[in-house]
Design a protein around this motif. Structure first.
Motif, PDB file in Angstrom:
ATOM      1  N   MET A  42       0.827  -1.206   0.000  1.00  0.00           N
ATOM      2  CA  MET A  42       0.000   0.000   0.000  1.00  0.00           C
ATOM      3  C   MET A  42       0.861   1.256   0.000  1.00  0.00           C
ATOM      4  SD  MET A  42      -1.364   2.676   1.977  1.00  0.00           S
ATOM      5  CE  MET A  42      -1.071   2.172   3.663  1.00  0.00           C
ATOM      6  N   LEU A  43       1.964   1.213   0.777  1.00  0.00           N
ATOM      7  CA  LEU A  43       2.875   2.354   0.836  1.00  0.00           C
ATOM      8  C   LEU A  43       3.576   2.557  -0.504  1.00  0.00           C
ATOM      9  CD1 LEU A  43       3.532   4.293   3.164  1.00  0.00           C
ATOM     10  CD2 LEU A  43       5.597   2.948   3.587  1.00  0.00           C
ATOM     11  N   GLY A  44       3.905   1.455  -1.174  1.00  0.00           N
ATOM     12  CA  GLY A  44       4.535   1.571  -2.485  1.00  0.00           C
ATOM     13  C   GLY A  44       3.615   2.192  -3.517  1.00  0.00           C
ATOM     14  N   ILE A  45       2.337   1.825  -3.479  1.00  0.00           N
ATOM     15  CA  ILE A  45       1.376   2.424  -4.407  1.00  0.00           C
ATOM     16  C   ILE A  45       1.221   3.917  -4.130  1.00  0.00           C
ATOM     17  CG2 ILE A  45      -1.039   2.425  -5.123  1.00  0.00           C
ATOM     18  CD1 ILE A  45      -1.103  -0.575  -4.547  1.00  0.00           C
ATOM     19  N   LEU A  46       1.146   4.272  -2.856  1.00  0.00           N
ATOM     20  CA  LEU A  46       0.992   5.678  -2.483  1.00  0.00           C
ATOM     21  C   LEU A  46       2.222   6.488  -2.903  1.00  0.00           C
ATOM     22  CD1 LEU A  46      -1.033   7.519  -1.030  1.00  0.00           C
ATOM     23  CD2 LEU A  46       0.179   7.068   1.099  1.00  0.00           C
ATOM     24  N   ASN A  47       3.404   5.919  -2.679  1.00  0.00           N
ATOM     25  CA  ASN A  47       4.626   6.615  -3.080  1.00  0.00           C
ATOM     26  C   ASN A  47       4.745   6.711  -4.600  1.00  0.00           C
ATOM     27  OD1 ASN A  47       5.441   6.990  -0.437  1.00  0.00           O
ATOM     28  ND2 ASN A  47       6.646   5.109  -0.378  1.00  0.00           N
ATOM     29  N   GLY A  48       4.267   5.686  -5.311  1.00  0.00           N
ATOM     30  CA  GLY A  48       4.333   5.724  -6.764  1.00  0.00           C
ATOM     31  C   GLY A  48       3.462   6.815  -7.363  1.00  0.00           C
ATOM     32  N   VAL A  49       2.259   6.966  -6.819  1.00  0.00           N
ATOM     33  CA  VAL A  49       1.353   7.997  -7.330  1.00  0.00           C
ATOM     34  C   VAL A  49       1.898   9.393  -7.021  1.00  0.00           C
ATOM     35  CG1 VAL A  49      -0.963   8.963  -7.144  1.00  0.00           C
ATOM     36  CG2 VAL A  49      -0.658   6.484  -7.174  1.00  0.00           C
ATOM     37  N   LEU A  50       2.315   9.599  -5.772  1.00  0.00           N
ATOM     38  CA  LEU A  50       2.811  10.918  -5.385  1.00  0.00           C
ATOM     39  C   LEU A  50       4.206  11.190  -5.951  1.00  0.00           C
ATOM     40  CD1 LEU A  50       1.677  10.922  -1.647  1.00  0.00           C
ATOM     41  CD2 LEU A  50       0.586  12.073  -3.572  1.00  0.00           C
ATOM     42  N   GLY A  51       4.999  10.119  -6.151  1.00  0.00           N
ATOM     43  CA  GLY A  51       6.335  10.308  -6.701  1.00  0.00           C
ATOM     44  C   GLY A  51       6.327  10.824  -8.127  1.00  0.00           C
ATOM     45  N   GLY A  52       5.277  10.480  -8.897  1.00  0.00           N
ATOM     46  CA  GLY A  52       5.177  11.008 -10.256  1.00  0.00           C
ATOM     47  C   GLY A  52       5.051  12.521 -10.275  1.00  0.00           C
ATOM     48  N   ILE A  53       4.311  13.065  -9.310  1.00  0.00           N
ATOM     49  CA  ILE A  53       4.179  14.525  -9.224  1.00  0.00           C
ATOM     50  C   ILE A  53       5.522  15.160  -8.890  1.00  0.00           C
ATOM     51  CG2 ILE A  53       2.974  16.400  -8.047  1.00  0.00           C
ATOM     52  CD1 ILE A  53       0.721  14.456  -7.433  1.00  0.00           C
ATOM     53  N   SER A  55       8.535  13.941  -9.491  1.00  0.00           N
ATOM     54  CA  SER A  55       9.466  13.813 -10.618  1.00  0.00           C
ATOM     55  C   SER A  55       9.156  14.834 -11.712  1.00  0.00           C
ATOM     56  CB  SER A  55       9.401  12.397 -11.188  1.00  0.00           C
ATOM     57  OG  SER A  55       9.751  11.441 -10.203  1.00  0.00           O
ATOM     58  N   ALA A  56       7.870  15.056 -11.975  1.00  0.00           N
ATOM     59  CA  ALA A  56       7.490  16.012 -13.022  1.00  0.00           C
ATOM     60  C   ALA A  56       7.910  17.429 -12.654  1.00  0.00           C
ATOM     61  CB  ALA A  56       5.989  15.950 -13.259  1.00  0.00           C
ATOM     62  N   THR A  57       7.708  17.807 -11.403  1.00  0.00           N
ATOM     63  CA  THR A  57       8.101  19.166 -10.982  1.00  0.00           C
ATOM     64  C   THR A  57       9.613  19.308 -10.892  1.00  0.00           C
ATOM     65  OG1 THR A  57       7.805  18.476  -8.672  1.00  0.00           O
ATOM     66  CG2 THR A  57       5.959  19.582  -9.738  1.00  0.00           C
ATOM     67  N   ASN A  58      10.309  18.215 -10.551  1.00  0.00           N
ATOM     68  CA  ASN A  58      11.770  18.281 -10.446  1.00  0.00           C
ATOM     69  C   ASN A  58      12.423  18.502 -11.803  1.00  0.00           C
ATOM     70  OD1 ASN A  58      14.265  18.136  -9.107  1.00  0.00           O
ATOM     71  ND2 ASN A  58      14.473  15.973  -9.592  1.00  0.00           N
ATOM     72  N   SER A  59      11.844  17.937 -12.864  1.00  0.00           N
ATOM     73  CA  SER A  59      12.414  18.120 -14.204  1.00  0.00           C
ATOM     74  C   SER A  59      12.335  19.580 -14.644  1.00  0.00           C
ATOM     75  CB  SER A  59      11.675  17.229 -15.204  1.00  0.00           C
ATOM     76  OG  SER A  59      10.303  17.574 -15.273  1.00  0.00           O
ATOM     77  N   VAL A  60      11.278  20.278 -14.239  1.00  0.00           N
ATOM     78  CA  VAL A  60      11.147  21.693 -14.588  1.00  0.00           C
ATOM     79  C   VAL A  60      12.245  22.515 -13.922  1.00  0.00           C
ATOM     80  CG1 VAL A  60       9.632  23.696 -14.495  1.00  0.00           C
ATOM     81  CG2 VAL A  60       8.666  21.432 -14.887  1.00  0.00           C
ATOM     82  N   VAL A  61      12.514  22.219 -12.633  1.00  0.00           N
ATOM     83  CA  VAL A  61      13.561  22.952 -11.905  1.00  0.00           C
ATOM     84  C   VAL A  61      14.924  22.684 -12.519  1.00  0.00           C
ATOM     85  CG1 VAL A  61      14.635  23.257  -9.654  1.00  0.00           C
ATOM     86  CG2 VAL A  61      12.193  22.857  -9.800  1.00  0.00           C
ATOM     87  N   ARG A  62      15.176  21.442 -12.935  1.00  0.00           N
ATOM     88  CA  ARG A  62      16.481  21.091 -13.499  1.00  0.00           C
ATOM     89  C   ARG A  62      16.764  21.891 -14.777  1.00  0.00           C
ATOM     90  NH1 ARG A  62      15.475  16.197 -14.420  1.00  0.00           N
ATOM     91  NH2 ARG A  62      15.793  15.500 -12.284  1.00  0.00           N
ATOM     92  N   VAL A  63      15.749  22.039 -15.623  1.00  0.00           N
ATOM     93  CA  VAL A  63      15.927  22.792 -16.864  1.00  0.00           C
ATOM     94  C   VAL A  63      16.226  24.258 -16.563  1.00  0.00           C
ATOM     95  CG1 VAL A  63      14.768  23.583 -18.962  1.00  0.00           C
ATOM     96  CG2 VAL A  63      14.516  21.211 -18.223  1.00  0.00           C
ATOM     97  N   GLN A  64      15.519  24.830 -15.614  1.00  0.00           N
ATOM     98  CA  GLN A  64      15.732  26.237 -15.263  1.00  0.00           C
ATOM     99  C   GLN A  64      17.126  26.453 -14.667  1.00  0.00           C
ATOM    100  OE1 GLN A  64      13.823  28.743 -15.973  1.00  0.00           O
ATOM    101  NE2 GLN A  64      12.040  27.637 -16.697  1.00  0.00           N
ATOM    102  N   ASN A  65      17.599  25.512 -13.861  1.00  0.00           N
ATOM    103  CA  ASN A  65      18.921  25.655 -13.254  1.00  0.00           C
ATOM    104  C   ASN A  65      20.029  25.607 -14.305  1.00  0.00           C
ATOM    105  OD1 ASN A  65      17.895  25.890 -10.660  1.00  0.00           O
ATOM    106  ND2 ASN A  65      18.018  23.704 -10.249  1.00  0.00           N
ATOM    107  N   GLN A  66      19.875  24.769 -15.307  1.00  0.00           N
ATOM    108  CA  GLN A  66      20.863  24.725 -16.385  1.00  0.00           C
ATOM    109  C   GLN A  66      20.905  26.050 -17.144  1.00  0.00           C
ATOM    110  OE1 GLN A  66      19.754  21.317 -18.728  1.00  0.00           O
ATOM    111  NE2 GLN A  66      20.518  19.842 -17.226  1.00  0.00           N
ATOM    112  N   THR A  67      19.749  26.639 -17.354  1.00  0.00           N
ATOM    113  CA  THR A  67      19.706  27.943 -18.021  1.00  0.00           C
ATOM    114  C   THR A  67      20.383  29.011 -17.176  1.00  0.00           C
ATOM    115  OG1 THR A  67      17.600  27.301 -19.039  1.00  0.00           O
ATOM    116  CG2 THR A  67      18.176  29.630 -19.090  1.00  0.00           C
ATOM    117  N   ILE A  68      20.197  28.968 -15.860  1.00  0.00           N
ATOM    118  CA  ILE A  68      20.827  29.942 -14.960  1.00  0.00           C
ATOM    119  C   ILE A  68      22.349  29.839 -15.043  1.00  0.00           C
ATOM    120  CG2 ILE A  68      21.187  30.509 -12.529  1.00  0.00           C
ATOM    121  CD1 ILE A  68      18.281  29.851 -12.027  1.00  0.00           C
TER     122      ILE A  68
END
Length: 282
Positions: A42-53, A55-68
């Motif tokens: 149950m914990l793995g399912i919960l972490n999988g659903v929330l982990g996708g959010i 990961s998606a937000t982390n990719s946006v920050v990574r792109v902005q940091n490279q530009t900086i």
């Protein structure tokens, strides 16, 4: 064991009162028991659903940091290439300008040395301040993530205990309270990533503005000061992440337990008033 005792108490109470046994409410302890047995899944399912959010937000920050990083290097190169700074940035240019002075012009040579020293001190101080604030800015996000990880570990350990207490009357709220607190804490990272992406976007805009001012021959001390002030604001903003996550999923407290105790106390008062023939308590 708690589920078995709870079910046995309900069944014996119905048998003693010669009432039919309502099976449906008794399925809840079995369901909670199955969740406790399968808690890692149950914990793995919960972490999988929330982990996708996250990961998606982390990719946006990574792109902005490279530009900086790219804009910061470009800004440093443009500053070094400015004519008024060429003599201070390049040793060959400084020696050439120093050789252009008259051999007996000791005052002019001394002024040139002091000007270069003042320029170096100011430049190093601004870079030192900027590096310190950038370090604190990055550390604030790391602190939020570290505390979040610690809270998630604690919630994962006490999760089965909270689910077990949820079987008993008056403690039903511990189930929803644990779930809401876990989701609330997990959302700290996506919220911090969104805040980091917003601040990074503003940093990109400020660096582009600085580059434009450098190319136009503007004063860079004011621009650097504004950039450092914004870093201070961003550092303070990271500490609002838990509050913002609470706006998404509110972690409730002991309201259900207090509500159960209040209802039971009111029911007991009404029963006593009915026996005594007095007014009922509303």
């Amino acid at each position: 064991m708690g589920a078995l005792v709870f079910i046995a108490g309900k069944v014996w109470r119905s048998m003693a009162a010669a009432e039919p046994i309502d099976v449906f409410p008794l399925l809840r302890p079995f369901a909670i028991g199955m969740v406790i047995v399968l808690f890692p899944s149950m914990l793995g399912i919960l972490n999988g659903v929330l982990g996708g959010i996250a990961s998606a937000t982390n990719s946006v920050v990574r792109v902005q940091n490279q530009t900086i990083i790219q804009l910061r290097d470009r800004k440093a190169a443009l500053l070094a290439a400015r004519p008024e700074n060429a003599a201070y940035e390049n040793d060959d240019a400084f020696e050439k300008e120093l050789g252009a002075k008259d051999a007996l012009d000791f005052g002019g040579k001394a002024a040139l040395y002091f000007n270069r020293m003042a320029y170096t001190v100011q430049k190093d101080f601004r870079e030192w301040m900027r590096n310190v604030l950038e370090l604190f800015h990055d550390s604030a996000a790391l602190v939020i993530n570290t505390i979040r990880t610690f809270f998630l570990i604690i919630l994962s350990i006490i999760g089965p205990i909270s689910f077990g207490f949820a079987i008993w009357p008056g403690f039903e709220g511990t189930l929803t309270n644990w779930i809401s607190r876990y989701i609330n804490t997990f959302l700290w990272l996506p919220v911090a990533n969104i805040f980091g992406a917003i601040t990074a976007k503003i940093q990109v805009m400020m660096l582009n503005l600085d580059i434009t001012q450098i190319q136009a021959g503007g004063n860079m001390e004011v621009a650097d000061m504004g950039y450092m002030i914004f870093l201070v604001i961003a550092i303070c903003g990271y500490f609002t992440v838990p509050s913002v996550a609470g706006w998404i999923v509110a972690a409730s407290g002991m309201s259900n337990v207090l509500r159960f105790a209040t209802n039971k106390a009111s029911g007991a008062a009404n029963t006593a008033a009915s026996v005594a023939g007095g007014p009922r308590v509303s």
